[in-house]
Motif scaffolding. Structure first.
Motif, PDB file in Angstrom:
ATOM      1  N   VAL B  13      -2.455   4.363   9.405  1.00  0.00           N
ATOM      2  CA  VAL B  13      -1.277   3.774   8.777  1.00  0.00           C
ATOM      3  C   VAL B  13      -0.383   4.899   8.257  1.00  0.00           C
ATOM      4  O   VAL B  13      -0.891   5.931   7.781  1.00  0.00           O
ATOM      5  N   ALA B  14       0.921   4.685   8.325  1.00  0.00           N
ATOM      6  CA  ALA B  14       1.860   5.631   7.720  1.00  0.00           C
ATOM      7  C   ALA B  14       2.005   5.320   6.240  1.00  0.00           C
ATOM      8  O   ALA B  14       1.982   4.149   5.824  1.00  0.00           O
ATOM      9  N   GLU B  15       2.132   6.353   5.450  1.00  0.00           N
ATOM     10  CA  GLU B  15       2.291   6.173   4.006  1.00  0.00           C
ATOM     11  C   GLU B  15       3.487   5.277   3.715  1.00  0.00           C
ATOM     12  O   GLU B  15       4.545   5.408   4.326  1.00  0.00           O
ATOM     13  N   GLY B  16       3.284   4.335   2.808  1.00  0.00           N
ATOM     14  CA  GLY B  16       4.338   3.398   2.457  1.00  0.00           C
ATOM     15  C   GLY B  16       4.284   2.095   3.220  1.00  0.00           C
ATOM     16  O   GLY B  16       4.889   1.100   2.804  1.00  0.00           O
ATOM     17  N   ASN B  17       3.582   2.102   4.334  1.00  0.00           N
ATOM     18  CA  ASN B  17       3.440   0.872   5.126  1.00  0.00           C
ATOM     19  C   ASN B  17       2.289   0.024   4.600  1.00  0.00           C
ATOM     20  O   ASN B  17       1.352   0.551   3.980  1.00  0.00           O
ATOM     21  N   PRO B  18       2.316  -1.274   4.867  1.00  0.00           N
ATOM     22  CA  PRO B  18       1.180  -2.114   4.468  1.00  0.00           C
ATOM     23  C   PRO B  18      -0.036  -1.810   5.336  1.00  0.00           C
ATOM     24  O   PRO B  18       0.092  -1.389   6.485  1.00  0.00           O
ATOM     25  N   LEU B  19      -1.210  -2.010   4.740  1.00  0.00           N
ATOM     26  CA  LEU B  19      -2.437  -1.778   5.489  1.00  0.00           C
ATOM     27  C   LEU B  19      -3.329  -3.008   5.432  1.00  0.00           C
ATOM     28  O   LEU B  19      -3.314  -3.771   4.457  1.00  0.00           O
ATOM     29  N   TYR B  61      -6.997  -0.128  -7.675  1.00  0.00           N
ATOM     30  CA  TYR B  61      -6.085   0.746  -6.928  1.00  0.00           C
ATOM     31  C   TYR B  61      -5.046  -0.023  -6.123  1.00  0.00           C
ATOM     32  O   TYR B  61      -4.555   0.477  -5.108  1.00  0.00           O
ATOM     33  N   GLY B  62      -4.707  -1.241  -6.523  1.00  0.00           N
ATOM     34  CA  GLY B  62      -3.683  -2.013  -5.845  1.00  0.00           C
ATOM     35  C   GLY B  62      -4.155  -2.765  -4.614  1.00  0.00           C
ATOM     36  O   GLY B  62      -3.348  -3.369  -3.905  1.00  0.00           O
ATOM     37  N   PHE B  63      -5.461  -2.727  -4.345  1.00  0.00           N
ATOM     38  CA  PHE B  63      -6.002  -3.447  -3.197  1.00  0.00           C
ATOM     39  C   PHE B  63      -6.205  -4.928  -3.512  1.00  0.00           C
ATOM     40  O   PHE B  63      -6.438  -5.306  -4.668  1.00  0.00           O
ATOM     41  N   GLU B  64      -6.132  -5.730  -2.472  1.00  0.00           N
ATOM     42  CA  GLU B  64      -6.422  -7.146  -2.577  1.00  0.00           C
ATOM     43  C   GLU B  64      -7.102  -7.589  -1.290  1.00  0.00           C
ATOM     44  O   GLU B  64      -7.039  -6.893  -0.270  1.00  0.00           O
ATOM     45  N   ALA B  65      -7.748  -8.730  -1.353  1.00  0.00           N
ATOM     46  CA  ALA B  65      -8.418  -9.250  -0.161  1.00  0.00           C
ATOM     47  C   ALA B  65      -8.225 -10.753  -0.119  1.00  0.00           C
ATOM     48  O   ALA B  65      -8.203 -11.424  -1.155  1.00  0.00           O
ATOM     49  N   GLU B  66      -8.103 -11.258   1.081  1.00  0.00           N
ATOM     50  CA  GLU B  66      -7.880 -12.679   1.277  1.00  0.00           C
ATOM     51  C   GLU B  66      -9.098 -13.317   1.931  1.00  0.00           C
ATOM     52  O   GLU B  66      -9.493 -12.939   3.042  1.00  0.00           O
ATOM     53  N   PHE B  67      -9.674 -14.266   1.243  1.00  0.00           N
ATOM     54  CA  PHE B  67     -10.813 -15.016   1.754  1.00  0.00           C
ATOM     55  C   PHE B  67     -10.296 -16.178   2.575  1.00  0.00           C
ATOM     56  O   PHE B  67      -9.464 -16.974   2.115  1.00  0.00           O
ATOM     57  N   ASN B  68     -10.773 -16.271   3.818  1.00  0.00           N
ATOM     58  CA  ASN B  68     -10.371 -17.358   4.701  1.00  0.00           C
ATOM     59  C   ASN B  68     -11.642 -18.012   5.245  1.00  0.00           C
ATOM     60  O   ASN B  68     -12.303 -17.465   6.121  1.00  0.00           O
ATOM     61  N   LYS B  69     -11.956 -19.178   4.699  1.00  0.00           N
ATOM     62  CA  LYS B  69     -13.217 -19.812   5.048  1.00  0.00           C
ATOM     63  C   LYS B  69     -13.232 -20.290   6.497  1.00  0.00           C
ATOM     64  O   LYS B  69     -14.247 -20.154   7.191  1.00  0.00           O
ATOM     65  N   SER B  70     -12.129 -20.813   6.963  1.00  0.00           N
ATOM     66  CA  SER B  70     -12.090 -21.354   8.319  1.00  0.00           C
ATOM     67  C   SER B  70     -12.225 -20.257   9.373  1.00  0.00           C
ATOM     68  O   SER B  70     -12.808 -20.469  10.436  1.00  0.00           O
ATOM     69  N   GLN B  71     -11.723 -19.071   9.064  1.00  0.00           N
ATOM     70  CA  GLN B  71     -11.835 -17.939   9.979  1.00  0.00           C
ATOM     71  C   GLN B  71     -12.991 -17.017   9.619  1.00  0.00           C
ATOM     72  O   GLN B  71     -13.196 -16.002  10.298  1.00  0.00           O
ATOM     73  N   HIS B  75     -10.338 -10.034   4.802  1.00  0.00           N
ATOM     74  CA  HIS B  75      -9.599  -8.808   5.117  1.00  0.00           C
ATOM     75  C   HIS B  75      -9.076  -8.131   3.852  1.00  0.00           C
ATOM     76  O   HIS B  75      -8.565  -8.799   2.945  1.00  0.00           O
ATOM     77  N   LEU B  76      -9.175  -6.830   3.847  1.00  0.00           N
ATOM     78  CA  LEU B  76      -8.682  -6.002   2.738  1.00  0.00           C
ATOM     79  C   LEU B  76      -7.233  -5.612   3.015  1.00  0.00           C
ATOM     80  O   LEU B  76      -6.914  -5.214   4.139  1.00  0.00           O
ATOM     81  N   LYS B  77      -6.395  -5.700   1.999  1.00  0.00           N
ATOM     82  CA  LYS B  77      -4.979  -5.420   2.197  1.00  0.00           C
ATOM     83  C   LYS B  77      -4.419  -4.610   1.032  1.00  0.00           C
ATOM     84  O   LYS B  77      -4.955  -4.632  -0.073  1.00  0.00           O
ATOM     85  N   LYS B  78      -3.312  -3.921   1.356  1.00  0.00           N
ATOM     86  CA  LYS B  78      -2.555  -3.228   0.326  1.00  0.00           C
ATOM     87  C   LYS B  78      -1.106  -3.193   0.789  1.00  0.00           C
ATOM     88  O   LYS B  78      -0.842  -2.836   1.941  1.00  0.00           O
ATOM     89  N   PRO B  79      -0.163  -3.548  -0.055  1.00  0.00           N
ATOM     90  CA  PRO B  79       1.233  -3.654   0.375  1.00  0.00           C
ATOM     91  C   PRO B  79       1.849  -2.320   0.792  1.00  0.00           C
ATOM     92  O   PRO B  79       2.682  -2.279   1.694  1.00  0.00           O
ATOM     93  N   SER B  80       1.431  -1.235   0.138  1.00  0.00           N
ATOM     94  CA  SER B  80       2.040   0.057   0.420  1.00  0.00           C
ATOM     95  C   SER B  80       0.963   1.140   0.352  1.00  0.00           C
ATOM     96  O   SER B  80       0.458   1.452  -0.727  1.00  0.00           O
ATOM     97  N   ALA B  81       0.621   1.704   1.494  1.00  0.00           N
ATOM     98  CA  ALA B  81      -0.491   2.659   1.561  1.00  0.00           C
ATOM     99  C   ALA B  81      -0.105   4.020   0.995  1.00  0.00           C
ATOM    100  O   ALA B  81       1.050   4.474   1.117  1.00  0.00           O
TER     101      ALA B  81
END
Lengths: 114, 118
Positions: B13-19, B61-71, B75-81
């Motif tokens: 990922v490029a710095e500043g991009n979402p990951l 550290y600004g990380f978040e994760a979305e739980f998706n029961k059906s899938q 997944h771990l996410k961060k808006p700006s790497a």
């Protein structure tokens, strides 16, 4: 600083030798664990201890033994090391109780068996 | 059988991009899910966990994760790497075989190396 201390940091060992990896925690956590980390395999549980005086086998216990004489210490012993035990070993602890617990890890012990 | 899969060995990922770092799981009961991060020559550090409640979990550290029961994903996410986010990330699920005894036995994925370039 509260946490887990592992020793040694790194060790090269001849096959057939006995080795004990030390682990000490100062957080008074009830539960302790030993994991090994291998490239491409992630972390696998070797042994665990829910509380002082009790231990249990994890996913890959063969060739390893542990003891839990008190709350703070949880040594891992390789009675007769083999090359397949070359790995990075992590000790961890958690505070037990109901629900999901968060593990605190030590910095690891890198073991090479020749 | 219980399992955790991290389908990507490496994410660039490029710095500043979402990951996004992907994780899927397989358990028979309700999953207890975790993300840990490992910096070079260090032990794993806890980032966040999902037990129940909101599907979007916020962590360190600004990380978040979305739980998706059906899938069956977490997944771990961060808006700006950040370049300093470069590390090895592990998804984990509580091992149901030890439920009622040891609460902290986890099954880990193989790990995903995150590389953030300036």
């Amino acid at each position: 600083i509260a946490g887990i201390t592992q020793a040694p940091t790194s060790q090269i060992l001849a096959a057939g030798r006995r080795m004990t990896l030390r682990c000490t925690q100062d957080m008074r956590h009830n539960a302790m664990y030993w994991y090994r980390q291998d490239l491409g395999l992630g972390l696998r549980l070797i042994h665990y201890s829910n509380t002082a005086g009790t231990t249990g086998k994890g996913e890959v216990p063969d060739g390893y033994s542990v003891s839990r004489a008190n709350t703070d210490d949880f040594p891992l012993t390789l009675a007769s090391a083999v090359p397949s035990q070359t790995s990075v070993y992590f000790c961890a602890s958690s505070d037990g109780g109901a629900g999901a617990n968060v593990l605190t890890f030590g910095a690891g012990s890198r073991l090479t068996v020749l | 059988a219980q399992s955790v899969a991290q389908p990507e060995d490496q994410v660039n990922v490029a710095e500043g991009n979402p990951l996004t770092v992907k994780c899927t799981y397989s358990v028979s009961g309700n999953p207890y899910l975790f993300w840990y991060v490992q910096y070079p020559n260090r032990g794993l550090q806890f980032l966040l966990k999902y037990i129940t409640g909101d599907n979007l979990v916020k962590g360190s550290y600004g990380f978040e994760a979305e739980f998706n029961k059906s899938q069956t994903s977490f997944h771990l996410k961060k808006p700006s790497a950040l370049v300093s986010d470069s590390a090895l990330y592990f998804c984990a699920v509580r091992d149901e075989r030890y439920y009622g005894g040891s609460q902290g036995n986890l099954i880990f994925g193989k790990g995903t190396k995150l590389s953030v370039k300036p």
